[in-house]
Design an enzyme around this catalytic site. Structure first.
Site, mmCIF file in Angstrom:
data_model
loop_
_atom_site.group_PDB
_atom_site.id
_atom_site.type_symbol
_atom_site.label_atom_id
_atom_site.label_comp_id
_atom_site.label_asym_id
_atom_site.label_seq_id
_atom_site.Cartn_x
_atom_site.Cartn_y
_atom_site.Cartn_z
ATOM 1 N N ASN A 9 -3.368 27.889 9.141
ATOM 2 C CA ASN A 9 -2.852 28.766 10.192
ATOM 3 C C ASN A 9 -2.055 27.873 11.130
ATOM 4 O OD1 ASN A 9 -2.407 30.486 12.320
ATOM 5 N ND2 ASN A 9 -4.535 30.534 13.018
ATOM 6 N N LYS A 11 -0.124 28.560 13.570
ATOM 7 C CA LYS A 11 0.024 29.026 14.958
ATOM 8 C C LYS A 11 1.481 28.858 15.411
ATOM 9 C CE LYS A 11 -4.817 28.061 15.609
ATOM 10 N NZ LYS A 11 -5.905 27.765 16.523
ATOM 11 N N HIS A 95 -6.998 37.428 15.066
ATOM 12 C CA HIS A 95 -7.313 36.052 15.471
ATOM 13 C C HIS A 95 -7.742 36.061 16.944
ATOM 14 C CE1 HIS A 95 -6.949 31.849 16.503
ATOM 15 N NE2 HIS A 95 -7.048 31.596 15.205
ATOM 16 N N GLU A 97 -7.062 34.247 19.319
ATOM 17 C CA GLU A 97 -5.968 34.029 20.278
ATOM 18 C C GLU A 97 -5.179 35.323 20.507
ATOM 19 O OE1 GLU A 97 -4.386 30.601 18.246
ATOM 20 O OE2 GLU A 97 -6.196 29.508 18.799
ATOM 21 N N GLU A 167 -14.760 32.679 12.745
ATOM 22 C CA GLU A 167 -14.244 31.608 13.588
ATOM 23 C C GLU A 167 -14.915 31.652 14.960
ATOM 24 O OE1 GLU A 167 -10.120 30.210 12.120
ATOM 25 O OE2 GLU A 167 -9.804 31.865 13.502
ATOM 26 N N GLY A 173 -10.002 24.586 17.837
ATOM 27 C CA GLY A 173 -9.160 23.618 18.548
ATOM 28 C C GLY A 173 -9.911 22.696 19.483
ATOM 29 N N SER A 212 -12.050 24.003 13.961
ATOM 30 C CA SER A 212 -12.136 22.551 13.757
ATOM 31 C C SER A 212 -12.624 22.192 12.361
ATOM 32 C CB SER A 212 -13.010 21.899 14.836
ATOM 33 O OG SER A 212 -12.452 22.145 16.115
HETATM 34 P P1 PGA Z 1 -8.488 24.853 14.399
HETATM 35 O O1 PGA Z 1 -8.015 26.372 14.414
HETATM 36 O O2 PGA Z 1 -8.711 24.458 12.968
HETATM 37 O O3 PGA Z 1 -7.353 24.088 15.034
HETATM 38 O O4 PGA Z 1 -9.746 24.778 15.199
HETATM 39 C C1 PGA Z 1 -8.539 27.307 13.494
HETATM 40 C C2 PGA Z 1 -7.965 28.668 13.750
HETATM 41 O O5 PGA Z 1 -7.751 29.022 14.921
HETATM 42 O O6 PGA Z 1 -7.702 29.421 12.794
#
Ligand code: PGA
Length: 250
Positions: A9, A11, A95, A97, A167, A173, A212
């Site tokens: 992903n 982003k 997601h 976000e 998630e 992140g 992560s």
């Molecule tokens: P990350 O993000 O691996 O940077 O923690 C995962 C995601 O938001 O899909």
């Protein structure tokens, strides 16, 4: 048996140059991972470029979101039909976000899930709890509520052509990956909840872990019986790291 899926992903990241380098670097690892599905989800503006570069390879790709409408006066949106036209297999929906910064409710996410399926895209439904909810022991309830909105609108059978990504928001992140035990425990609860509606669907659906997930944490996570791969943010931008995660899923 469920096939593992490793999905990047990206982003809001990338340039024409970095996307070209990244996709070129991933075509071979994807082609060599016969027992693993490999995919990248790109910002909409780069999907056409990914289509050109990944064409004919085993690397699948998708969008990071999609609108609920197929066309119309919805400035700035990307419709599931348009996304499909560019060869996407997947569309991430819900997601955290998007839920946080674009106020997407469970009902909106369910409508996006349905719109994606109507356009013959495989929705990747993201669910997961905040740190506060985790600490209050509400993880399972939060995940069930998020799943239930989709089940209510689309039916349990809709998960025959969908992927779930668990998630935990506190892990995204932050470098704080959920331990394999915590993640497996939630994944098994998600599967049990789906099984309470339809055991066959629950046994078949891929449930990815995200938050992560990186070259270091992926091997132990992927050994867990209910973790069927990963949705990878930061580490998916580095070809070596993402390739190591694909290796871990083999
Ligand atoms: P990350 O993000 O691996 O940077 O923690 C995962 C995601 O938001 O899909």
């Amino acid at each position: 048996m469920r096939k593992p899926l490793v999905m990047g992903n990206w982003k809001l990241n990338g340039t024409k140059e970095s996307v070209t380098a990244l996709v070129n670097a991933l075509v071979e690892p994807a082609n060599n991972a016969a027992n693993v599905e490999v995919a990248v989800c790109a910002p909409a503006i780069f999907i056409g470029l990914v289509e050109q570069l990944a064409n004919g390879s085993a690397l699948q790709y998708g969008s990071e979101d999609c609108d609920v409408h197929n066309s119309g006066a919805f400035t700035g949106e990307n419709s599931p039909v348009m996304i499909k036209e560019f060869g996407c297999k997947y569309a991430i929906v819900g997601h955290s976000e998007r839920r946080a910064y674009h106020n997407e409710t469970n009902e909106v996410v369910a409508a996006k899930f349905q719109a994606a399926q109507n356009a013959d895209l495989v929705p990747v439904l993201c669910i997961g709890e905040s740190l506060e909810q985790f600490e209050a022991g509400q993880t399972a309830d939060v995940c069930k509520t998020q799943l239930k909105a989709v089940i209510d609108l689309c039916g349990i059978e809709s998960f025959e052509k969908a992927v779930i990504a668990y998630e935990p928001i506190w892990a995204i992140g932050t470098g704080k990956t959920a331990t394999p035990e915590i993640a497996q425990n939630v994944h098994s609860q998600i599967r049990a909840y789906l099984a309470s509606f339809n055991a066959d669907v629950a046994a078949k659906v891929q449930i990815l872990y995200g938050g992560s997930c990186n070259a270091k944490t992926a091997p132990e996570l992927f050994k867990q019986p209910d973790i069927d791969g990963g949705l990878v943010g930061g580490a998916s931008l580095k070809p070596a790291d993402f390739s190591a995660i694909i290796e871990a899923a083999k």
